[in-house]
Design a protein around this motif. Sequence first.
Motif, PDB file in Angstrom:
ATOM      1  N   GLU A 103       0.822  -1.205   0.000  1.00  0.00           N
ATOM      2  CA  GLU A 103       0.000   0.000   0.000  1.00  0.00           C
ATOM      3  C   GLU A 103       0.858   1.259   0.000  1.00  0.00           C
ATOM      4  OE1 GLU A 103      -2.554  -0.284   3.361  1.00  0.00           O
ATOM      5  OE2 GLU A 103      -3.645  -2.031   2.610  1.00  0.00           O
ATOM      6  N   THR A 104       1.896   1.275   0.846  1.00  0.00           N
ATOM      7  CA  THR A 104       2.719   2.479   0.969  1.00  0.00           C
ATOM      8  C   THR A 104       3.529   2.731  -0.289  1.00  0.00           C
ATOM      9  OG1 THR A 104       2.883   2.075   3.356  1.00  0.00           O
ATOM     10  CG2 THR A 104       4.431   3.636   2.403  1.00  0.00           C
ATOM     11  N   VAL A 150      19.407  -4.256   6.511  1.00  0.00           N
ATOM     12  CA  VAL A 150      18.338  -4.384   5.531  1.00  0.00           C
ATOM     13  C   VAL A 150      18.870  -3.873   4.205  1.00  0.00           C
ATOM     14  CG1 VAL A 150      16.115  -3.445   4.807  1.00  0.00           C
ATOM     15  CG2 VAL A 150      16.410  -4.245   7.144  1.00  0.00           C
ATOM     16  N   ARG A 151      18.582  -4.599   3.141  1.00  0.00           N
ATOM     17  CA  ARG A 151      19.006  -4.186   1.804  1.00  0.00           C
ATOM     18  C   ARG A 151      17.768  -3.829   0.985  1.00  0.00           C
ATOM     19  NH1 ARG A 151      23.440  -7.083  -2.007  1.00  0.00           N
ATOM     20  NH2 ARG A 151      24.706  -5.857  -0.567  1.00  0.00           N
ATOM     21  N   THR A 152      17.792  -2.644   0.406  1.00  0.00           N
ATOM     22  CA  THR A 152      16.717  -2.231  -0.488  1.00  0.00           C
ATOM     23  C   THR A 152      17.274  -2.109  -1.895  1.00  0.00           C
ATOM     24  OG1 THR A 152      17.149   0.114  -0.009  1.00  0.00           O
ATOM     25  CG2 THR A 152      15.451  -0.997   1.299  1.00  0.00           C
ATOM     26  N   ALA A 175       5.513  -0.959  14.676  1.00  0.00           N
ATOM     27  CA  ALA A 175       4.272  -0.830  13.911  1.00  0.00           C
ATOM     28  C   ALA A 175       4.414   0.090  12.705  1.00  0.00           C
ATOM     29  CB  ALA A 175       3.158  -0.326  14.823  1.00  0.00           C
ATOM     30  N   ASN A 176       5.284   1.099  12.790  1.00  0.00           N
ATOM     31  CA  ASN A 176       5.469   2.033  11.678  1.00  0.00           C
ATOM     32  C   ASN A 176       6.759   1.784  10.911  1.00  0.00           C
ATOM     33  OD1 ASN A 176       3.061   3.504  12.281  1.00  0.00           O
ATOM     34  ND2 ASN A 176       4.137   4.535  13.947  1.00  0.00           N
ATOM     35  N   GLY A 177       7.369   0.640  11.132  1.00  0.00           N
ATOM     36  CA  GLY A 177       8.620   0.329  10.452  1.00  0.00           C
ATOM     37  C   GLY A 177       8.483   0.293   8.943  1.00  0.00           C
ATOM     38  N   ALA A 203       9.800   2.090   3.453  1.00  0.00           N
ATOM     39  CA  ALA A 203       9.354   2.668   2.182  1.00  0.00           C
ATOM     40  C   ALA A 203      10.166   3.902   1.821  1.00  0.00           C
ATOM     41  CB  ALA A 203       7.864   3.004   2.253  1.00  0.00           C
ATOM     42  N   ARG A 204      10.520   4.698   2.822  1.00  0.00           N
ATOM     43  CA  ARG A 204      11.299   5.921   2.542  1.00  0.00           C
ATOM     44  C   ARG A 204      12.690   5.594   2.009  1.00  0.00           C
ATOM     45  NH1 ARG A 204       8.511   7.832   7.207  1.00  0.00           N
ATOM     46  NH2 ARG A 204      10.235   7.228   8.588  1.00  0.00           N
ATOM     47  N   LEU A 205      13.192   4.418   2.312  1.00  0.00           N
ATOM     48  CA  LEU A 205      14.504   4.033   1.809  1.00  0.00           C
ATOM     49  C   LEU A 205      14.514   3.900   0.287  1.00  0.00           C
ATOM     50  CD1 LEU A 205      15.473   1.272   4.426  1.00  0.00           C
ATOM     51  CD2 LEU A 205      16.234   3.655   4.377  1.00  0.00           C
TER      52      LEU A 205
END
Length: 227
Positions: free
Chosen positions: A50-51, A114-116, A199-201, A206-208
């Motif tokens: 969704e985000t 974490v890898r994006t 909860a907002n992780g 998404a910002r990454l």
Amino acid sequence: MNGSGFQPETFRFLGELAANNTRDWFEAHKADYLRFVRDPADAVRGRLVETLSRLCGHDLTSKQFRINRDLRFSRDKTPYNTHVRMAFWPQDTAFQGKDAQPPSFFLSVEADHVRTGAGCMRFSKPVLGSFLQTLETDNGDDIGDLIAHMTAAGFEMSAPDLAKVPRGFPADHPRSGLARHKGLAVWRDVSDIGSLQGANGHEAIARLFEPALPFWRWLMTLHAHRT
């Protein structure tokens, strides 16, 4: 806890699995896997769909890759992946595994980072033809500029697939290095895993992807005009 996103226990479990990568250990700790890894990952993936859809302006779908490794052609016989990996791509396109992907977003949750990523690990043949044609024209300057922007933001580009440029592409062309790619993707590792939990992780995750959005949109345009 299952609906609250990734937790410290998520990363701890992945680290312990890396040190104890056997079926016996995994079965003995399967309840922890379900509680701290699988269920939170399902929740995060649903929220990220969704985000990221709002962020990129396209309706996305997703998949999560299996924890069990495919051992058929691997010398490494450890049975489990020690990461959680997901992919997100437009609903109206087909994700064909290793053979070809539409422009996608990738997430890999590892024990200590974490890898994006964003891009296509492998172009379909029509898109590859369009990619090479674009590189030869003035329009190829755009992707060069985008990759330079990605590099400055801490992203790394996927390695070339070919040792030489493909047949028919000028070897002395200024973008001959890019012509050696059969796909194009960028990646960035983030070690501050604390900010990605709770909860907002999913919003922090998404910002990454935001710095990679122009690159992703360029690939979307390439796919839309494939020959």
